[in-house]
Write a protein that holds these residues in place. Structure first.
Motif, PDB file in Angstrom:
ATOM      1  N   SER A 155     -18.764  29.317  20.054  1.00 25.57           N
ATOM      2  CA  SER A 155     -19.953  29.671  20.840  1.00 25.57           C
ATOM      3  C   SER A 155     -21.223  28.948  20.421  1.00 25.57           C
ATOM      4  N   THR A 156     -21.087  27.693  19.993  1.00 26.57           N
ATOM      5  CA  THR A 156     -22.293  26.910  19.691  1.00 26.57           C
ATOM      6  C   THR A 156     -22.690  26.008  20.851  1.00 26.57           C
ATOM      7  N   THR A 157     -21.775  25.781  21.782  1.00 26.22           N
ATOM      8  CA  THR A 157     -22.057  24.950  22.949  1.00 26.22           C
ATOM      9  C   THR A 157     -21.318  25.527  24.156  1.00 26.22           C
ATOM     10  N   GLY A 158     -21.586  24.956  25.321  1.00 24.97           N
ATOM     11  CA  GLY A 158     -20.794  25.239  26.507  1.00 24.97           C
ATOM     12  C   GLY A 158     -20.787  26.689  26.944  1.00 24.97           C
ATOM     13  N   LEU A 159     -19.645  27.105  27.491  1.00 21.48           N
ATOM     14  CA  LEU A 159     -19.526  28.440  28.075  1.00 21.48           C
ATOM     15  C   LEU A 159     -19.734  29.538  27.049  1.00 21.48           C
ATOM     16  N   GLY A 160     -19.210  29.342  25.845  1.00 22.59           N
ATOM     17  CA  GLY A 160     -19.349  30.371  24.822  1.00 22.59           C
ATOM     18  C   GLY A 160     -20.795  30.605  24.439  1.00 22.59           C
ATOM     19  N   PHE A 161     -21.537  29.514  24.257  1.00 26.70           N
ATOM     20  CA  PHE A 161     -22.957  29.647  23.910  1.00 26.70           C
ATOM     21  C   PHE A 161     -23.741  30.290  25.049  1.00 26.70           C
ATOM     22  N   LEU A 162     -23.515  29.836  26.277  1.00 25.34           N
ATOM     23  CA  LEU A 162     -24.242  30.386  27.421  1.00 25.34           C
ATOM     24  C   LEU A 162     -23.941  31.866  27.624  1.00 25.34           C
ATOM     25  N   ALA A 163     -22.678  32.249  27.439  1.00 28.23           N
ATOM     26  CA  ALA A 163     -22.327  33.659  27.567  1.00 28.23           C
ATOM     27  C   ALA A 163     -23.036  34.481  26.504  1.00 28.23           C
ATOM     28  N   GLY A 164     -23.035  33.992  25.276  1.00 28.72           N
ATOM     29  CA  GLY A 164     -23.714  34.714  24.208  1.00 28.72           C
ATOM     30  C   GLY A 164     -25.206  34.808  24.422  1.00 28.72           C
ATOM     31  N   GLN A 165     -25.802  33.725  24.864  1.00 29.61           N
ATOM     32  CA  GLN A 165     -27.242  33.713  25.124  1.00 29.61           C
ATOM     33  C   GLN A 165     -27.619  34.719  26.197  1.00 29.61           C
ATOM     34  N   LEU A 166     -26.846  34.755  27.279  1.00 32.96           N
ATOM     35  CA  LEU A 166     -27.143  35.695  28.358  1.00 32.96           C
ATOM     36  C   LEU A 166     -26.934  37.140  27.906  1.00 32.96           C
ATOM     37  N   LEU A 167     -25.883  37.395  27.132  1.00 30.01           N
ATOM     38  CA  LEU A 167     -25.648  38.748  26.635  1.00 30.01           C
ATOM     39  C   LEU A 167     -26.788  39.206  25.731  1.00 30.01           C
ATOM     40  N   LEU A 168     -27.325  38.306  24.913  1.00 27.72           N
ATOM     41  CA  LEU A 168     -28.488  38.649  24.096  1.00 27.72           C
ATOM     42  C   LEU A 168     -29.676  39.024  24.979  1.00 27.72           C
ATOM     43  N   GLU A 169     -29.901  38.237  26.014  1.00 30.60           N
ATOM     44  CA  GLU A 169     -31.018  38.506  26.922  1.00 30.60           C
ATOM     45  C   GLU A 169     -30.850  39.835  27.641  1.00 30.60           C
ATOM     46  N   LEU A 170     -29.598  40.248  27.841  1.00 32.23           N
ATOM     47  CA  LEU A 170     -29.319  41.533  28.486  1.00 32.23           C
ATOM     48  C   LEU A 170     -29.411  42.710  27.518  1.00 32.23           C
ATOM     49  N   GLY A 171     -29.623  42.400  26.241  1.00 34.25           N
ATOM     50  CA  GLY A 171     -29.817  43.461  25.262  1.00 34.25           C
ATOM     51  C   GLY A 171     -28.606  43.818  24.428  1.00 34.25           C
ATOM     52  N   TYR A 172     -27.546  43.036  24.514  1.00 42.18           N
ATOM     53  CA  TYR A 172     -26.350  43.311  23.733  1.00 42.18           C
ATOM     54  C   TYR A 172     -26.411  42.613  22.380  1.00 42.18           C
ATOM     55  N   GLU A 173     -25.678  43.170  21.414  1.00 46.51           N
ATOM     56  CA  GLU A 173     -25.527  42.507  20.123  1.00 46.51           C
ATOM     57  C   GLU A 173     -24.413  41.478  20.252  1.00 46.51           C
ATOM     58  N   VAL A 174     -24.659  40.280  19.770  1.00 48.33           N
ATOM     59  CA  VAL A 174     -23.672  39.209  19.870  1.00 48.33           C
ATOM     60  C   VAL A 174     -23.491  38.552  18.499  1.00 48.33           C
ATOM     61  N   VAL A 175     -22.253  38.360  18.119  1.00 40.81           N
ATOM     62  CA  VAL A 175     -21.919  37.571  16.937  1.00 40.81           C
ATOM     63  C   VAL A 175     -21.306  36.266  17.434  1.00 40.81           C
ATOM     64  N   PHE A 176     -21.902  35.169  17.025  1.00 43.94           N
ATOM     65  CA  PHE A 176     -21.465  33.843  17.435  1.00 43.94           C
ATOM     66  C   PHE A 176     -20.518  33.260  16.382  1.00 43.94           C
ATOM     67  N   HIS A 177     -19.794  32.231  16.786  1.00 46.94           N
ATOM     68  CA  HIS A 177     -18.909  31.519  15.859  1.00 46.94           C
ATOM     69  C   HIS A 177     -19.203  30.025  15.940  1.00 46.94           C
ATOM     70  N   ALA A 178     -19.340  29.410  14.765  1.00 43.12           N
ATOM     71  CA  ALA A 178     -19.578  27.972  14.671  1.00 43.12           C
ATOM     72  C   ALA A 178     -18.527  27.335  13.778  1.00 43.12           C
ATOM     73  N   ARG A 179     -18.233  26.084  14.058  1.00 38.19           N
ATOM     74  CA  ARG A 179     -17.260  25.354  13.237  1.00 38.19           C
ATOM     75  C   ARG A 179     -17.835  25.037  11.864  1.00 38.19           C
ATOM     76  N   SER A 180     -19.147  24.799  11.783  1.00 38.25           N
ATOM     77  CA  SER A 180     -19.770  24.404  10.531  1.00 38.25           C
ATOM     78  C   SER A 180     -21.181  24.971  10.441  1.00 38.25           C
ATOM     79  N   GLU A 181     -21.748  24.938   9.238  1.00 39.58           N
ATOM     80  CA  GLU A 181     -23.132  25.381   9.049  1.00 39.58           C
ATOM     81  C   GLU A 181     -24.081  24.533   9.889  1.00 39.58           C
ATOM     82  N   LYS A 182     -23.787  23.246  10.006  1.00 37.49           N
ATOM     83  CA  LYS A 182     -24.638  22.344  10.777  1.00 37.49           C
ATOM     84  C   LYS A 182     -24.665  22.755  12.247  1.00 37.49           C
ATOM     85  N   SER A 183     -23.498  23.013  12.832  1.00 37.18           N
ATOM     86  CA  SER A 183     -23.476  23.392  14.244  1.00 37.18           C
ATOM     87  C   SER A 183     -24.083  24.772  14.458  1.00 37.18           C
ATOM     88  N   ALA A 184     -23.953  25.644  13.483  1.00 37.27           N
ATOM     89  CA  ALA A 184     -24.593  26.960  13.587  1.00 37.27           C
ATOM     90  C   ALA A 184     -26.114  26.819  13.594  1.00 37.27           C
TER      91      ALA A 184
END
Length: 250
Positions: free
Chosen positions: A9-38
């Motif tokens: 969820s650092t790019t693409g559909l996963g990131f956009l879904a997480g971003q929108l869920l945050l804006e809607l007021g939900y708690e979201v935990v994201f996943h990144a391949r590396s510290e840099k991408s996070a």
């Protein structure tokens, strides 16, 4: 407040879904391949959110991702979004697996088994799963000429099969698969013809909605409509054989 974990969820559909869920007021935990991408993804977010870190192309880090996520959970919903489309015939993981299989199939299976069981789970598949073949004689393409399109299609068929298997085995959880369409992401390419927002709405709807149409299990959706998947995915014998193989290699 619902808490949702999204893999890849650092790019693409996963990131956009997480971003929108945050804006809607939900708690979201994201996943990144590396510290840099996070770090890069955090800069794009409108608010702070936790990230778990791990390269899920290898078994040890899949387990580390599960440990980190469990420490931040439990989750009301898990969206298995992480995926790769690997063209290089030489890319093999340290566990001796094809990267496309390790990331697209083993990762959602193993995380599902290692994470606390959620109320809902969504597998992001693809319309390409319809061209998938059920081949457990050589799933890592060791004895076949490498065909990256077929390998990707097979992996997405396996995702639908896992959806069906977990729906059978976990009757208290709503487990469904989606085809987001061919959308303009890094994987889909800039010329992809489908609507990007349409690509995320179904996974969000299945994760949070109380619409009767969303409170189902073992189904396959495209743009919030149920579709009939590849018939190979419907076979309980196929599903069980796939899971037996995944248990063996993990």
């Amino acid at each position: 407040m619902k808490k949702i974990f999204i893999t890849g969820s650092t790019t693409g559909l996963g990131f956009l879904a997480g971003q929108l869920l945050l804006e809607l007021g939900y708690e979201v935990v994201f996943h990144a391949r590396s510290e840099k991408s996070a770090k890069e993804a955090k800069l794009k977010l409108n608010q702070d959110a936790p990230f778990v870190i791990g390269d899920v192309s290898n078994l040890d880090e899949i387990k580390l991702v599960a440990e980190q996520a469990n420490a931040l959970g439990p989750f009301d919903a898990i969206i298995h979004n992480v995926g790769v489309y690997e063209t290089n015939a030489e890319v093999i993981t340290k566990d001796g697996l094809r990267t496309v299989f390790a990331v697209n199939v083993l990762t959602p299976y193993l995380l599902s088994k290692l994470l606390a069981r959620p109320e809902r789970m969504v597998f992001v598949s693809s319309g390409m799963h319809r061209s998938g073949e059920f081949n457990l004689e050589d799933p890592q393409w060791k004895n076949r000429m490498w065909n990256y399109t077929q390998a990707y299609s097979d992996s997405k068929l396996f995702d639908v099969m896992l959806t069906k298997w977990f729906a059978r085995k976990w009757p208290g959880t709503f487990v469904n698969a989606i085809d987001p369409g061919w959308v303009p992401t890094r994987m889909g390419g800039a010329g992809a013809p489908d609507n990007l927002m349409k690509g995320i709405e179904t996974q969000i709807w299945l994760a949070i909605s109380n619409d009767p149409e969303a409170l189902v299990t073992g189904k396959y959706f495209h743009h919030k409509e149920q579709r009939k998947p590849n018939s190979l995915a419907e076979s309980e014998r196929n599903q069980d054989e796939l899971v037996s193989y995944l248990e063996k290699i993990s």
